[in-house]
Design an enzyme around this catalytic site. Structure first.
Site, PDB file in Angstrom:
ATOM      1  N   GLN A 168       0.835  -1.219   0.000  1.00  8.48           N
ATOM      2  CA  GLN A 168       0.000   0.000   0.000  1.00  8.48           C
ATOM      3  C   GLN A 168       0.868   1.267   0.000  1.00  8.48           C
ATOM      4  OE1 GLN A 168      -2.377   0.761   3.501  1.00  8.48           O
ATOM      5  NE2 GLN A 168      -3.722   2.181   2.424  1.00  8.48           N
TER       6      GLN A 168
ATOM      7  N   TYR B  17       1.816  -7.281  16.571  1.00 11.10           N
ATOM      8  CA  TYR B  17       2.324  -6.244  15.677  1.00 11.10           C
ATOM      9  C   TYR B  17       2.874  -5.064  16.494  1.00 11.10           C
ATOM     10  CZ  TYR B  17       1.827  -2.533  12.073  1.00 11.10           C
ATOM     11  OH  TYR B  17       2.017  -1.509  11.190  1.00 11.10           O
TER      12      TYR B  17
END
Ligand code: NAD
Length: 326
Positions: free
Chosen positions: A23, A153
């Site tokens: 992205q 994460y």
């Protein structure tokens, strides 16, 4: 804006983007190619070249965990700047936390070590608002505050920040980082983050005029439109080293909104648009993150200022998506 000044780009830097098809990578690669020239910006990703049809510009197939191949590519193109974007993002990391830790950390070490050995001179590595957790003050979250992430994460990003600061202090490695908020863009699908709804909603609004949201209607999260994120990255990397006073990662902010506010803004352009809510596991991740961010050190140290607000972003997203999806 520092990055527009010609003297900064006079020397012939060679740049390697790792994770260039994602992205952020796809848009950052084109932005950097416009500045440095096609032949100076090498795109790389784990995706095999033969599967990419009509890819323009230099591309190398690279698994960033393969340290030797990384070194070969750096030597081959005399790379001096690396933009490390390969990672497993928040929602996906929860499916395979050990692998997410391995990829997110080993990739960073591989690149930091190249700089320590003197092969490269400058590194960009993005952190995230996921370094914060439920014990962090959620409104106007300061640069320096409690960081107790609850996601795999977030843990990897927080550890990464500390290692960046360590390599700078111990080995003078010029590594720079931003805590990106959720990023909104139309060119490439998002990579499995918790803030992806704010991208999907636009695609579904244009295609089907309805969207089912996996977060509750009043879930506020910090977000940024991709052109602002790309500019923040270019400006951070162009700033003189003396201005980069935070070597872990800078808070950067732009817009903060919840799904119902975004839906209301979209309705101004598509009055038939309808939104329904079916929260899933991502609600808990979103609830552990800030609602808005204080980015005053970034503004003070290297002049950061966002351009896009909710209204400007929505108008631009819909205009571009209508062209793309026609
Ligand atoms: P993405 O998932 O869209 O792209 C990551 C790219 O890395 C993909 O093209 C993938 O093929 C590649 N990749 C995966 N494993 C690889 C490997 N072993 N070797 C080489 N390439 C590999 O992610 P993105 O949204 O572009 O995010 C880029 C960075 O920005 C990540 O570090 C992410 O944590 C961070 N970030 C993103 C956001 C966001 O909203 N997109 C927010 C905060 C931080």
């Amino acid at each position: 804006m520092a990055y527009l000044s010609p003297e900064f780009y006079m020397h012939t830097d060679n740049l390697l983007i790792i994770g260039a098809l994602g992205q952020i990578g796809s848009e950052l690669t084109s932005a950097l190619r416009k500045i440095y020239g096609e032949q100076h910006v090498i795109a790389s990703d784990i995706v095999e070249k033969r599967t990419l049809r009509n890819y323009e510009g230099i591309y190398e197939h690279l698994n960033v965990l393969d340290k030797e191949r990384l070194k070969i590519i750096v030597r081959k193109y005399k790379i001096n700047q690396v933009y490390l974007l390969a990672a497993i993002l928040s929602a996906r990391a929860e499916d395979n936390p050990h692998f997410a830790w391995r990829l997110n950390m080993e990739s960073l070490f591989n690149v930091l070590e190249l700089a320590r050995d003197g092969l490269i001179q400058k590194i960009f590595w993005p952190s995230s608002i996921a370094v914060f957790g439920p014990t962090t003050p959620r409104r106007n979250t300061p640069q320096f505050t409690i960081t107790e992430p609850i996601t795999a994460y977030g843990i990897s990003k927080l550890a990464g920040e500390r290692w960046c600061a360590y390599y700078f202090r111990k080995f003078s490695v010029d590594v720079r980082s931003l805590r990106y908020p959720g990023l909104i863009s139309y060119q490439t699908p998002p990579g499995g983050g918790t803030t992806d709804y704010a991208v999907d909603i636009f695609f579904k609004a244009v295609q089907y005029k309805s969207y089912t949201c996996y977060l509750k209607k009043n879930t506020y999260l910090p977000m940024m439109y991709m052109p602002d994120a790309i500019r923040a990255t270019l400006e951070l990397m162009a700033a003189p080293s003396s201005q980069i006073k935070i070597r872990s990662a800078y808070n950067v902010a732009a817009i903060s909104f919840c799904p119902s506010e975004l839906a209301a803004e979209i309705k101004k352009h598509i009055p038939e648009f309808r939104i329904t809510y079916q929260p899933d596991f991502r609600q808990a991740l979103a609830d552990s993150w800030p609602q808005s961010i204080d980015d005053s050190p970034a503004r003070k140290h290297w002049g950061w200022e966002p351009y896009y607000d909710l209204k400007k972003m929505t108008t631009d997203m819909l205009k571009n998506l209508r062209k793309t999806l026609q």
